[in-house]
Design a protein around this motif. Sequence first.
Motif, PDB file in Angstrom:
ATOM      1  N   VAL A   2      27.949  50.568  50.107  1.00 21.70           N
ATOM      2  CA  VAL A   2      28.012  50.444  51.749  1.00 21.70           C
ATOM      3  C   VAL A   2      29.286  49.855  52.125  1.00 21.70           C
ATOM      4  O   VAL A   2      30.071  49.309  51.693  1.00 21.70           O
ATOM      5  CB  VAL A   2      27.317  49.189  51.531  1.00 21.70           C
ATOM      6  N   SER A  27      23.948  52.645  52.605  1.00 19.74           N
ATOM      7  CA  SER A  27      22.869  52.354  51.949  1.00 19.74           C
ATOM      8  C   SER A  27      21.981  52.204  53.648  1.00 19.74           C
ATOM      9  O   SER A  27      22.121  52.624  54.634  1.00 19.74           O
ATOM     10  CB  SER A  27      22.913  50.786  51.819  1.00 19.74           C
ATOM     11  N   HIS A  31      17.031  47.891  55.404  1.00 22.59           N
ATOM     12  CA  HIS A  31      16.598  46.978  53.411  1.00 22.59           C
ATOM     13  C   HIS A  31      18.116  45.805  53.627  1.00 22.59           C
ATOM     14  O   HIS A  31      17.040  44.835  52.999  1.00 22.59           O
ATOM     15  CB  HIS A  31      16.763  47.604  53.242  1.00 22.59           C
ATOM     16  N   ASN A  32      18.587  45.819  54.416  1.00 19.62           N
ATOM     17  CA  ASN A  32      20.060  44.988  53.821  1.00 19.62           C
ATOM     18  C   ASN A  32      19.913  43.241  54.667  1.00 19.62           C
ATOM     19  O   ASN A  32      19.827  43.535  55.991  1.00 19.62           O
ATOM     20  CB  ASN A  32      21.136  45.269  53.938  1.00 19.62           C
ATOM     21  N   MET A  34      21.764  40.826  56.678  1.00 17.68           N
ATOM     22  CA  MET A  34      23.512  41.166  57.077  1.00 17.68           C
ATOM     23  C   MET A  34      23.703  39.528  58.094  1.00 17.68           C
ATOM     24  O   MET A  34      23.474  38.867  57.483  1.00 17.68           O
ATOM     25  CB  MET A  34      22.978  42.042  58.450  1.00 17.68           C
ATOM     26  N   THR A  53      15.954  41.294  56.794  1.00 17.00           N
ATOM     27  CA  THR A  53      15.578  42.284  57.703  1.00 17.00           C
ATOM     28  C   THR A  53      14.427  42.164  58.643  1.00 17.00           C
ATOM     29  O   THR A  53      13.979  43.188  58.724  1.00 17.00           O
ATOM     30  CB  THR A  53      14.904  42.890  56.394  1.00 17.00           C
ATOM     31  N   ALA A  97      27.182  42.662  54.465  1.00 15.00           N
ATOM     32  CA  ALA A  97      25.464  43.434  54.144  1.00 15.00           C
ATOM     33  C   ALA A  97      25.020  42.571  52.727  1.00 15.00           C
ATOM     34  O   ALA A  97      26.177  42.755  51.184  1.00 15.00           O
ATOM     35  CB  ALA A  97      25.503  44.593  53.816  1.00 15.00           C
ATOM     36  N   THR A  98      24.084  42.051  52.157  1.00 18.44           N
ATOM     37  CA  THR A  98      23.721  41.912  50.872  1.00 18.44           C
ATOM     38  C   THR A  98      22.879  43.070  50.789  1.00 18.44           C
ATOM     39  O   THR A  98      21.149  43.095  51.295  1.00 18.44           O
ATOM     40  CB  THR A  98      22.680  40.494  50.961  1.00 18.44           C
ATOM     41  N   VAL A  99      23.149  43.667  49.278  1.00 15.06           N
ATOM     42  CA  VAL A  99      21.977  44.420  48.803  1.00 15.06           C
ATOM     43  C   VAL A  99      21.126  43.994  47.638  1.00 15.06           C
ATOM     44  O   VAL A  99      22.093  43.945  46.733  1.00 15.06           O
ATOM     45  CB  VAL A  99      22.877  45.641  49.077  1.00 15.06           C
ATOM     46  N   ARG A 101      19.125  44.637  44.540  1.00 14.06           N
ATOM     47  CA  ARG A 101      18.784  46.256  43.829  1.00 14.06           C
ATOM     48  C   ARG A 101      17.952  46.011  42.417  1.00 14.06           C
ATOM     49  O   ARG A 101      18.711  45.555  41.983  1.00 14.06           O
ATOM     50  CB  ARG A 101      20.262  46.927  43.177  1.00 14.06           C
ATOM     51  N   GLU A 105      21.545  41.003  44.073  1.00 12.74           N
ATOM     52  CA  GLU A 105      22.056  41.389  45.038  1.00 12.74           C
ATOM     53  C   GLU A 105      23.179  41.138  44.765  1.00 12.74           C
ATOM     54  O   GLU A 105      24.175  40.406  44.105  1.00 12.74           O
ATOM     55  CB  GLU A 105      21.557  39.603  45.808  1.00 12.74           C
ATOM     56  N   ASP A 107      27.110  41.675  47.213  1.00 12.70           N
ATOM     57  CA  ASP A 107      27.806  41.836  48.744  1.00 12.70           C
ATOM     58  C   ASP A 107      28.898  42.333  48.800  1.00 12.70           C
ATOM     59  O   ASP A 107      29.456  42.429  48.243  1.00 12.70           O
ATOM     60  CB  ASP A 107      28.436  40.408  48.680  1.00 12.70           C
TER      61      ASP A 107
END
Length: 119
Positions: A2, A27, A31-32, A34, A53, A97-99, A101, A105, A107
Amino acid sequence: QVQLVESGGGLVQAGGSLRLSCAASGSSFSHNAMGWYRQAPGKQRELVATITTAGHTNYADSVKGRFTISRDNAKNTLYLQMNSLKPEDTAVYYCKATVARLLYEYDYWGQGTQVTVSS
């Protein structure tokens, strides 16, 4: 990966306003979760505001009623509207941003933008 790029910082007098932007790529932005964080000289990085989100927001007590976090998923952009700025708001502001997967997670941080509030 990201990529986050902040903009909108600058020098403003106490009582003034600024709007920070954070452009995201790499990304699915919608879906993230923030957030905005800041770090003043000699201090630890601290949370300013977060947005989920679903659009739920959370603010540090020090900025409640003055700052507003928002997101535009169509533009992949996060915002921070800062009003009634105080000298103690002076800091480098970072976008995060926290993604999610699988079970983890991750950052990701932007490079930061300087906000300076003069008295």
